[in-house]
Design an enzyme around this catalytic site. Structure first.
Site, PDB file in Angstrom:
ATOM      1  N   PRO A   1       0.794  -1.235   0.000  1.00 29.48           N
ATOM      2  CA  PRO A   1       0.000   0.000   0.000  1.00 29.48           C
ATOM      3  C   PRO A   1       0.823   1.281   0.000  1.00 29.48           C
ATOM      4  O   PRO A   1       0.483   2.239  -0.696  1.00 29.48           O
ATOM      5  CB  PRO A   1      -0.838  -0.127   1.282  1.00 29.48           C
ATOM      6  CG  PRO A   1      -0.973  -1.607   1.484  1.00 29.48           C
ATOM      7  CD  PRO A   1       0.343  -2.181   1.045  1.00 29.48           C
ATOM      8  N   LYS A   2       1.922   1.326   0.785  1.00 26.70           N
ATOM      9  CA  LYS A   2       2.719   2.557   0.842  1.00 26.70           C
ATOM     10  C   LYS A   2       3.368   2.843  -0.502  1.00 26.70           C
ATOM     11  O   LYS A   2       3.316   3.974  -1.026  1.00 26.70           O
ATOM     12  CB  LYS A   2       3.776   2.443   1.941  1.00 26.70           C
ATOM     13  CG  LYS A   2       4.455   3.773   2.278  1.00 26.70           C
ATOM     14  CD  LYS A   2       5.748   3.994   1.527  1.00 26.70           C
ATOM     15  CE  LYS A   2       6.335   5.354   1.896  1.00 26.70           C
ATOM     16  NZ  LYS A   2       7.742   5.298   2.239  1.00 26.70           N
ATOM     17  N   VAL A   3       4.000   1.840  -1.095  1.00 27.96           N
ATOM     18  CA  VAL A   3       4.660   2.028  -2.391  1.00 27.96           C
ATOM     19  C   VAL A   3       3.635   2.352  -3.467  1.00 27.96           C
ATOM     20  O   VAL A   3       3.868   3.204  -4.337  1.00 27.96           O
ATOM     21  CB  VAL A   3       5.499   0.788  -2.760  1.00 27.96           C
ATOM     22  CG1 VAL A   3       5.989   0.855  -4.206  1.00 27.96           C
ATOM     23  CG2 VAL A   3       6.691   0.658  -1.810  1.00 27.96           C
TER      24      VAL A   3
END
Length: 300
Positions: free
Chosen positions: A225-227
């Site tokens: 999710p962050k990337v």
């Protein structure tokens, strides 16, 4: 030519945004290769008061060149309005002064942003930017000593490591992804190039809704999710993305939840709901403020 839109060019360049490494810096003048409809141009920007002085070489019109440099440095975003928004909240008001002039540094090549974002996971800014620069030197096209990022079709043919290079080419000349210091991320990167060559058209992502684009990018191995949010924010202009990791979790928890332990996915949801179309900018300012003000050290 002067483009009148306030920016701190150095701060924007070195802020660690995963669209690309900082541009080549010669005496405070930043330059890099920008390909527009396949035509190579060298863009050069330098600080001029609170604005930038922009020049370029290449076979494109002034109008097209200006449109592209404005997009890369997000010069149409209204910083004054954003600062009024931030200053209305006690949790954010110190950040607008501390990070004054910081803008989004948008991708000039979305595929480069995808690989940069994968490379940045569990990595330092110094290391991932060097890895990307090494890839450009090894496999990019050279235009007057400025290098493009290899396109997905060429990238998918790269060797992963010394062993594969020796097996398939009969030699070992450090002509493989791991020679660029990417480690375990090498197979993720090559798989990404295969996906964006054979399965997904990169140009389709910007036409999707945020949710559809997020789920599409999550299909790439090595993209969590962050990337995914970094790719969408810096690569495709989804300004409602709020990239969240353990550091953003600590910052948000400190500012909004009395230091309570909350899950990263809840932080992401909170950021998107709380800040709306300012989410990407608030995350950028939060992270830079915490990293440079000493707050991050206190939150370890």
């Amino acid at each position: 030519m002067i483009i009148e839109s306030p920016i701190d060019l150095k701060l924007t360049q070195i802020s660690g945004q995963t669209s690309q490494p900082p541009w080549k810096n010669i005496d405070g003048s930043y330059s890099d290769l920008v390909c527009i409809d396949g035509e190579p141009s060298i863009f050069n920007v330098k600080q001029s008061g609170e604005n930038i002085d922009f020049t370029y070489t290449g076979n494109v019109s002034d109008k097209t060149a200006i449109e592209n440099v404005k997009k890369i440095y997000d010069l149409d975003f209204d910083l004054a309005k954003f600062y009024k928004y931030m200053d209305s909240y006690d949790e954010l008001k110190d950040m607008s002064k501390f990070c004054n002039g910081l803008r989004l540094f948008q991708a000039k090549d979305p595929f480069e942003c995808i690989i940069s974002s994968i490379c940045s996971a569990n990595n330092s800014i110094k290391r991932w930017t060097k890895s990307i620069d090494d890839m450009k030197l090894k496999w990019g096209r050279n235009f007057n000593n400025y290098y493009s990022f290899p396109n997905p079709n060429n990238f998918k043919e790269l060797f992963l490591d010394d062993e594969e290079e020796l097996l398939k080419s009969g030699a070992n000349e450090n002509n493989n992804l791991k020679s660029c210091g990417v480690g375990y991320r090498a197979p993720y990167m090559r798989k990404a190039s295969e996906i964006f060559t054979l399965e997904i058209d990169l140009s389709d992502i910007s036409k999707m809704s945020y949710d559809e684009a997020f789920e599409t990018v999550l299909k790439v191995p090595g993209v969590g999710p962050k990337v995914a949010d970094c790719i969408l924010l810096y690569g495709f202009g989804f300004i409602q993305a709020f990239p969240s990791d353990v550091w953003i979790k600590r910052i948000v928890s400190y500012l909004y939840f009395d230091g309570k332990d909350i899950k990263v996915e809840k932080v992401r949801e909170f950021g998107m709901d709380e800040f709306g179309d300012y989410a990407g900018y608030v995350q950028l300012y939060m992270f830079h403020y915490a990293r440079k003000s000493g707050l991050m050290e206190r939150l370890k």
